[in-house]
Scaffold this motif. Structure first.
Motif, PDB file in Angstrom:
ATOM      1  N   HIS A   1       0.629  -0.893  -0.156  1.00 31.92           N
ATOM      2  CA  HIS A   1      -0.096   0.701   0.057  1.00 31.92           C
ATOM      3  C   HIS A   1       0.919   1.294  -0.032  1.00 31.92           C
ATOM      4  CE1 HIS A   1      -2.235   3.265   2.047  1.00 31.92           C
ATOM      5  NE2 HIS A   1      -3.235   2.401   0.785  1.00 31.92           N
ATOM      6  N   SER A   2       1.738   1.551   0.731  1.00 35.09           N
ATOM      7  CA  SER A   2       2.595   3.259   1.198  1.00 35.09           C
ATOM      8  C   SER A   2       3.804   2.639   0.096  1.00 35.09           C
ATOM      9  CB  SER A   2       3.309   2.822   1.791  1.00 35.09           C
ATOM     10  OG  SER A   2       1.963   3.092   3.586  1.00 35.09           O
ATOM     11  N   LEU A   3       4.160   1.543  -0.557  1.00 39.98           N
ATOM     12  CA  LEU A   3       5.410   1.184  -1.293  1.00 39.98           C
ATOM     13  C   LEU A   3       4.708   0.907  -2.871  1.00 39.98           C
ATOM     14  CD1 LEU A   3       8.422   0.327   1.214  1.00 39.98           C
ATOM     15  CD2 LEU A   3       8.051   2.440   0.622  1.00 39.98           C
ATOM     16  N   GLY A   4       4.169   1.139  -2.792  1.00 34.84           N
ATOM     17  CA  GLY A   4       3.383   0.445  -4.333  1.00 34.84           C
ATOM     18  C   GLY A   4       4.098  -1.124  -4.769  1.00 34.84           C
ATOM     19  N   MET A   5       4.196  -1.826  -3.750  1.00 35.70           N
ATOM     20  CA  MET A   5       4.947  -3.008  -4.015  1.00 35.70           C
ATOM     21  C   MET A   5       4.396  -4.442  -4.277  1.00 35.70           C
ATOM     22  SD  MET A   5       8.711  -3.168  -1.762  1.00 35.70           S
ATOM     23  CE  MET A   5       9.413  -2.273  -2.530  1.00 35.70           C
ATOM     24  N   GLY A   6       4.185  -5.037  -5.169  1.00 35.09           N
ATOM     25  CA  GLY A   6       3.993  -5.853  -5.675  1.00 35.09           C
ATOM     26  C   GLY A   6       4.318  -7.290  -4.733  1.00 35.09           C
ATOM     27  N   LEU A   7       4.202  -8.578  -5.081  1.00 34.11           N
ATOM     28  CA  LEU A   7       4.205  -9.371  -3.648  1.00 34.11           C
ATOM     29  C   LEU A   7       5.318  -9.883  -3.183  1.00 34.11           C
ATOM     30  CD1 LEU A   7       3.408 -11.423  -1.379  1.00 34.11           C
ATOM     31  CD2 LEU A   7       2.809 -13.392  -3.160  1.00 34.11           C
ATOM     32  N   SER A   8       6.203 -10.589  -4.430  1.00 38.74           N
ATOM     33  CA  SER A   8       7.253 -11.039  -4.119  1.00 38.74           C
ATOM     34  C   SER A   8       8.033 -10.151  -4.216  1.00 38.74           C
ATOM     35  CB  SER A   8       7.485 -10.961  -6.458  1.00 38.74           C
ATOM     36  OG  SER A   8       9.367 -11.965  -6.283  1.00 38.74           O
ATOM     37  N   ARG A   9       8.527  -8.541  -4.770  1.00 38.33           N
ATOM     38  CA  ARG A   9       9.208  -7.504  -3.819  1.00 38.33           C
ATOM     39  C   ARG A   9       8.852  -7.000  -2.676  1.00 38.33           C
ATOM     40  NH1 ARG A   9       9.356  -1.977  -6.923  1.00 38.33           N
ATOM     41  NH2 ARG A   9      11.551  -1.611  -5.012  1.00 38.33           N
ATOM     42  N   ALA A  10       7.481  -6.810  -1.990  1.00 40.28           N
ATOM     43  CA  ALA A  10       7.497  -6.847  -0.877  1.00 40.28           C
ATOM     44  C   ALA A  10       7.822  -8.081   0.072  1.00 40.28           C
ATOM     45  CB  ALA A  10       5.975  -6.803  -0.636  1.00 40.28           C
ATOM     46  N   ALA A  11       8.346  -9.413  -0.132  1.00 46.26           N
ATOM     47  CA  ALA A  11       8.736 -10.529   0.522  1.00 46.26           C
ATOM     48  C   ALA A  11      10.303 -10.059   1.320  1.00 46.26           C
ATOM     49  CB  ALA A  11       8.101 -11.960  -0.091  1.00 46.26           C
ATOM     50  N   ILE A  12      10.234  -9.438  -0.597  1.00 47.21           N
ATOM     51  CA  ILE A  12      12.072  -9.637   0.184  1.00 47.21           C
ATOM     52  C   ILE A  12      12.533  -8.125   0.957  1.00 47.21           C
ATOM     53  CG2 ILE A  12      14.211  -8.990  -1.384  1.00 47.21           C
ATOM     54  CD1 ILE A  12      12.455  -9.855  -4.441  1.00 47.21           C
ATOM     55  N   LEU A  13      11.766  -7.304   0.752  1.00 44.25           N
ATOM     56  CA  LEU A  13      11.560  -6.201   2.251  1.00 44.25           C
ATOM     57  C   LEU A  13      11.632  -6.862   2.811  1.00 44.25           C
ATOM     58  CD1 LEU A  13      12.529  -3.574   1.823  1.00 44.25           C
ATOM     59  CD2 LEU A  13       9.563  -2.878   1.810  1.00 44.25           C
ATOM     60  N   GLN A  14      10.883  -6.855   3.478  1.00 43.26           N
ATOM     61  CA  GLN A  14      10.639  -7.968   4.626  1.00 43.26           C
ATOM     62  C   GLN A  14      11.752  -8.570   5.998  1.00 43.26           C
ATOM     63  OE1 GLN A  14       7.209 -10.863   6.168  1.00 43.26           O
ATOM     64  NE2 GLN A  14       8.852 -12.505   4.388  1.00 43.26           N
ATOM     65  N   SER A  15      12.563  -9.431   4.312  1.00 42.74           N
ATOM     66  CA  SER A  15      13.574 -10.164   5.498  1.00 42.74           C
ATOM     67  C   SER A  15      14.897  -9.043   4.944  1.00 42.74           C
ATOM     68  CB  SER A  15      14.697 -11.140   4.052  1.00 42.74           C
ATOM     69  OG  SER A  15      15.210 -10.119   2.411  1.00 42.74           O
TER      70      SER A  15
ATOM     71  N   VAL B   1      10.436   2.370  16.286  1.00 46.33           N
ATOM     72  CA  VAL B   1      10.266   2.604  16.173  1.00 46.33           C
ATOM     73  C   VAL B   1       9.513   2.024  14.593  1.00 46.33           C
ATOM     74  CG1 VAL B   1      12.650   2.000  14.310  1.00 46.33           C
ATOM     75  CG2 VAL B   1      13.156   2.117  16.526  1.00 46.33           C
ATOM     76  N   VAL B   2       8.753   0.801  14.869  1.00 48.34           N
ATOM     77  CA  VAL B   2       7.513   0.301  13.946  1.00 48.34           C
ATOM     78  C   VAL B   2       6.746   1.456  13.485  1.00 48.34           C
ATOM     79  CG1 VAL B   2       5.612  -1.440  13.787  1.00 48.34           C
ATOM     80  CG2 VAL B   2       8.200  -1.750  14.916  1.00 48.34           C
ATOM     81  N   VAL B   3       6.052   2.535  14.747  1.00 50.98           N
ATOM     82  CA  VAL B   3       5.858   3.717  14.222  1.00 50.98           C
ATOM     83  C   VAL B   3       6.019   4.567  13.755  1.00 50.98           C
ATOM     84  CG1 VAL B   3       4.502   5.551  15.594  1.00 50.98           C
ATOM     85  CG2 VAL B   3       4.793   3.753  17.173  1.00 50.98           C
ATOM     86  N   ALA B   4       7.094   4.935  13.897  1.00 56.29           N
ATOM     87  CA  ALA B   4       8.194   5.065  12.182  1.00 56.29           C
ATOM     88  C   ALA B   4       8.231   4.788  11.528  1.00 56.29           C
ATOM     89  CB  ALA B   4       9.750   6.111  13.003  1.00 56.29           C
ATOM     90  N   ILE B   5       8.046   3.893  11.172  1.00 54.04           N
ATOM     91  CA  ILE B   5       7.989   3.170   9.564  1.00 54.04           C
ATOM     92  C   ILE B   5       6.489   3.308   9.119  1.00 54.04           C
ATOM     93  CG2 ILE B   5       7.829   1.043   8.634  1.00 54.04           C
ATOM     94  CD1 ILE B   5       9.965  -0.198  10.659  1.00 54.04           C
ATOM     95  N   ALA B   6       5.649   3.667   9.960  1.00 52.89           N
ATOM     96  CA  ALA B   6       4.449   3.274   9.597  1.00 52.89           C
ATOM     97  C   ALA B   6       4.690   4.931   9.167  1.00 52.89           C
ATOM     98  CB  ALA B   6       3.132   2.582  10.785  1.00 52.89           C
ATOM     99  N   LEU B   7       4.972   5.655   9.700  1.00 50.12           N
ATOM    100  CA  LEU B   7       4.692   7.242   8.752  1.00 50.12           C
ATOM    101  C   LEU B   7       5.474   7.194   8.110  1.00 50.12           C
ATOM    102  CD1 LEU B   7       5.193   9.212  11.865  1.00 50.12           C
ATOM    103  CD2 LEU B   7       3.414   8.140  11.196  1.00 50.12           C
ATOM    104  N   VAL B   8       6.067   6.045   7.074  1.00 49.93           N
ATOM    105  CA  VAL B   8       6.437   6.409   5.611  1.00 49.93           C
ATOM    106  C   VAL B   8       5.999   6.153   4.600  1.00 49.93           C
ATOM    107  CG1 VAL B   8       8.407   5.854   3.891  1.00 49.93           C
ATOM    108  CG2 VAL B   8       8.562   5.621   6.692  1.00 49.93           C
ATOM    109  N   ASP B   9       5.815   7.138   3.294  1.00 50.17           N
ATOM    110  CA  ASP B   9       4.917   7.075   2.906  1.00 50.17           C
ATOM    111  C   ASP B   9       5.592   7.644   0.666  1.00 50.17           C
ATOM    112  OD1 ASP B   9       3.330   6.967  -0.032  1.00 50.17           O
ATOM    113  OD2 ASP B   9       1.045   7.042   1.778  1.00 50.17           O
ATOM    114  N   PHE B  10       5.345   6.091   0.229  1.00 45.21           N
ATOM    115  CA  PHE B  10       6.587   6.713  -1.383  1.00 45.21           C
ATOM    116  C   PHE B  10       5.865   8.524  -1.839  1.00 45.21           C
ATOM    117  CE2 PHE B  10       2.639   4.468  -3.112  1.00 45.21           C
ATOM    118  CZ  PHE B  10       2.437   5.503  -4.389  1.00 45.21           C
TER     119      PHE B  10
END
Length: 445
Positions: free
Chosen positions: A254-268, A303-312
């Protein structure tokens, strides 16, 4: 560390690698089935319900035979769960079978560590465990994301598989087939795990007796002044961590406009941070210093709260070029914060795990103490994942959910610190860790 310990770590790595890759493949399979978004957190619910439902029985089972044999048998159950997905069983039910195997696997995996190593090596051993587990999460998420990507899945589907002539595998099913091979590798390594020679009293396998004994074990750890703090922290960590894994995927789409494949890699990226924090804790934190890391849990939630505020949409265009791809500034910022969350988590969870394993081994037994730990931690996962599912159904955004999630973690960790200080006013719990007469380690270690 003994050679047997490294064999256990290798088996754990491949088994956990397959678990995390399978989660991404199961996501893709649900998408192919056009399942509702709420099905994603339900995958976690179905996976971890076995940890809670079987908690009274898996500890005794793990102590009833050499733990290498237990790990081999239960890894076979995981492989059977993957095969069920290929046979058309609904992903939720098939993933529940994998969870069944994982629930029975875990007490043996952690219990054998306390049999192989002395107490003074448990923090370092947990550094190894968490680092390799995180590496398996990183690589598992990456492998799962790559296997379900358009280019690789098309290649897998085109491969002729013996005994499957004429069968048509979807892209996600082809990925699941590859992941099943990882379970097979883990099972083969399990056969090389040595028998430690540690034996326990004959296990009474009567369900009534096992439930009664398990209830006693749960009460023992929760009323112990050392056990209750470490158990509360690890329960919160795993409940929060499992849900954050799902939440990050939804948020990044939602916030970074990624598909499942890239989102899965980002969470790593978070998992890489956990490895860094785990290595630092193993190098610098001794067992009797475990409680000094508690404030890092509060920082992690913030820091999790800070992450939530990031939007592309709030960042300027452009970023860093990597070949033909460009990583945007929002993605880079999110990745840095996610790595920080992981580092904070790894730094405080490793000493807490070591303390809990040591105290549980002293008060109970290797298998039963880990079963109690798993019961509480996975009950936490079920509760938090259930709340997340309800939030999805209410329509709340992923960003708002992450803010609430981060504040919940910080507030809960603050309560744990308050409880620990209250315990300290009654007696010196740190001294208890180093008191050999109470099952502690020598203070010099």
């Amino acid at each position: 560390m003994s050679r047997g310990f490294y064999t256990v770590m290798a088996a754990q790595f491949f088994s956990s690698l397959a678990d995390n890759a399978m989660l991404i493949a199961a996501f893709a399979l649900l998408q192919e089935l056009h399942a509702a978004d709420a099905m994603r957190p339900m995958l976690k619910l179905f996976f971890f319900v076995s940890y809670v439902a079987l908690a009274a029985f898996v500890g005794g089972f793990a102590d009833s035979m050499p733990k290498g044999r237990v790990m081999f048998l239960t890894n076979g159950i995981k492989l059977a769960g993957g095969a069920l997905m290929l046979l058309g069983v609904h992903p939720l039910l098939a993933y529940a079978v994998i969870g069944f195997g994982a629930a029975a696997y875990s007490p043996a995996k952690y219990g054998i560590v306390t049999e192989l190593l002395p107490p003074e090596k448990l923090v370092a051993a947990n550094g190894w465990i968490e680092t390799l587990t995180v590496a398996s999460i990183v690589l598992g998420s990456f492998v799962g994301g790559v296997l379900v990507s358009t280019r690789v899945s098309a290649l897998l589907v085109s491969v002729d598989v013996p005994f499957l002539d004429g069968a048509h595998l979807s892209p996600s099913e082809a990925a699941i087939g590859v992941i099943c091979l990882l379970y097979a590798v883990a099972a083969l390594i399990n056969l090389k795990i040595p028998d430690t020679g540690v034996t326990y009293a004959p296990q009474n396998l009567s369900p009534r007796v096992m439930v009664k004994n398990f209830a006693h074990c749960v009460h023992t750890l929760w009323t112990d002044k050392l056990g209750q703090i470490s158990l509360a922290v690890t329960t919160l960590f795993w409940g929060a961590g499992a849900t954050l894994q799902l939440l990050v995927i939804a948020w990044s789409q939602h916030s970074l406009g990624m598909g499942l494949s890239r989102a899965a890699i980002l969470q790593s990226v978070t998992a890489i941070g956990v490895a860094v924090g785990a290595i630092a804790a193993a190098a610098h934190v001794r067992l009797r210093q475990s409680f000094s890391v508690l404030p890092y849990g509060i920082a992690m939630g913030l820091v999790v709260v800070a992450i939530a505020l990031v939007d592309f949409r709030d960042f300027p265009p452009g970023g860093i070029s990597l070949g033909t791809s460009v990583i945007g500034w929002a993605t880079l910022t999110a990745a840095a914060l996610m790595m920080l969350v992981g580092a904070l988590a790894g730094y405080f969870i490793v000493p807490m795990n070591a303390l809990l394993q040591h105290r549980g081994y002293v008060l109970l037994s290797a298998g039963n103490s880990i079963a109690v730990q798993n019961f509480n931690e996975n009950l936490g996962i079920l509760v938090v994942a259930g709340i997340y599912t309800l939030l999805i159904l209410t329509g709340i955004s992923a960003r708002a959910t992450m803010v609430l999630f981060g504040l919940f973690v910080s507030a809960t960790m603050a309560l744990v610190i308050w409880r620990h200080r209250s315990n300290q006013r009654q007696f010196d719990s740190v001294a208890l860790i180093g008191d050999p007469h109470h099952g502690g380690v020598d203070p010099s270690n």
